[in-house]
Scaffold this active site. Sequence first.
Site, short mmCIF file in Angstrom:
data_model
loop_
_atom_site.label_atom_id
_atom_site.label_comp_id
_atom_site.label_asym_id
_atom_site.label_seq_id
_atom_site.Cartn_x
_atom_site.Cartn_y
_atom_site.Cartn_z
N HIS A 1 33.43 37.80 37.17
CA HIS A 1 33.04 36.42 36.90
C HIS A 1 33.97 35.79 35.85
CE1 HIS A 1 28.94 38.28 37.88
NE2 HIS A 1 29.05 37.33 38.80
N HIS B 1 30.17 39.86 34.55
CA HIS B 1 31.13 40.94 34.30
C HIS B 1 32.53 40.35 34.38
CE1 HIS B 1 31.62 40.76 38.62
NE2 HIS B 1 30.35 41.07 38.81
P1 AMP Z 1 27.60 36.31 41.95
O1 AMP Z 1 27.11 36.16 40.55
O2 AMP Z 1 27.58 37.72 42.44
O3 AMP Z 1 26.96 35.32 42.88
O4 AMP Z 1 29.14 35.93 41.93
C1 AMP Z 1 29.58 34.69 41.44
C2 AMP Z 1 31.04 34.54 41.77
O5 AMP Z 1 31.79 35.59 41.18
C3 AMP Z 1 31.31 34.60 43.28
O6 AMP Z 1 32.32 33.66 43.61
C4 AMP Z 1 31.80 36.01 43.45
O7 AMP Z 1 32.66 36.17 44.57
C5 AMP Z 1 32.58 36.20 42.16
N1 AMP Z 1 32.74 37.64 41.89
C6 AMP Z 1 31.76 38.59 41.88
N2 AMP Z 1 32.30 39.81 41.67
C7 AMP Z 1 33.64 39.62 41.58
C8 AMP Z 1 34.75 40.50 41.38
N3 AMP Z 1 34.59 41.81 41.23
N4 AMP Z 1 35.98 39.96 41.33
C9 AMP Z 1 36.17 38.64 41.47
N5 AMP Z 1 35.17 37.75 41.66
C10 AMP Z 1 33.91 38.24 41.72
#
Ligand code: AMP
Length: 280
Positions: free
Chosen positions: A37, A34
């Site tokens: 990311h 999203h």
């Molecule tokens: P995930 O796929 O949930 O493991 O997230 C991958 C990376 O994207 C991690 O560093 C998360 O902290 C970051 N991330 C997830 N959601 C957000 C968001 N809403 N805003 C900024 N970074 C995000």
Amino acid sequence: MQVIRTIKNMQTLSKALRSEKKTIGFVPTMGALHEGHLSLVRRSKNENDATVVSIFINPTQFGPKEDFKQYPKDEKGDLNKLSGLNVDAVFIPEADEMYHDGFNTTINIGHIGEILCGASRHGHFNGVATVVEKLFNIVMPDKTYFGQKDFQQTVVIKKLVKDLNFNIDIIVCPTVRETDWLAMSSRNSYLNNEERKAATILYKALKQGEALLGRGADDVSDVRRGMKALIKSEPLAEIEYIEVVEPRTLQGIEKIKKPVVICLAVKIGKTRLIDNLVVE
Ligand code: AMP
């Protein structure tokens, strides 16, 4: 954009980039991408010669009763989004590529992984630290990008890098939110319409906590009480924790001394959501 599925091919590409003196920015993700990311990817594109994104739903960071099996997947959509941003390579290994038969070495990140989210998600941050360490060895980045949305995770990764002497910069990027301020998360797709509306209570509670601090509340229990009452007014919400902590150590505080981070985990129906706000 190269799509790479083996560790060997990823290491070959990274070595080639490094031998050409190109800097590598790295964005580890679990996919179902999203705007949150993509904000990390854009930042990496701006600051490095090459950007690598990994998509790996890491089994070792999920507890036995958690959502590993249901975790949203959209490889085609993800690859479209990433090629639209001109990412250089996407690393998408299978679980048995990352964890070969007989895999046995894990990182124990210690106390910092056992508090806040770690108190209910036993072993979660050890799983995160282990996979991130492996990804660092595979991608060999100069800089890596993490979201503030997962505040505890950023502290865990900084500790990992410091303790194990990785020569990698950790860049923490702001939380990207929906128009009603709900923090973007792949897990938001679990919410039905009613739950989606109820989920806005997390950010409202954080802002209330911030307002209470702004009005001079110097006792954490007052802040927590005010936030708790607000969340309890939402029938679909169930509080897991509300904590006010020191940003570097995540230690809970009693008397406020800014900066602090207000962190919370709340279940909306069956979906566990987290969010946080830094108050300077
Ligand atoms: P995930 O796929 O949930 O493991 O997230 C991958 C990376 O994207 C991690 O560093 C998360 O902290 C970051 N991330 C997830 N959601 C957000 C968001 N809403 N805003 C900024 N970074 C995000």
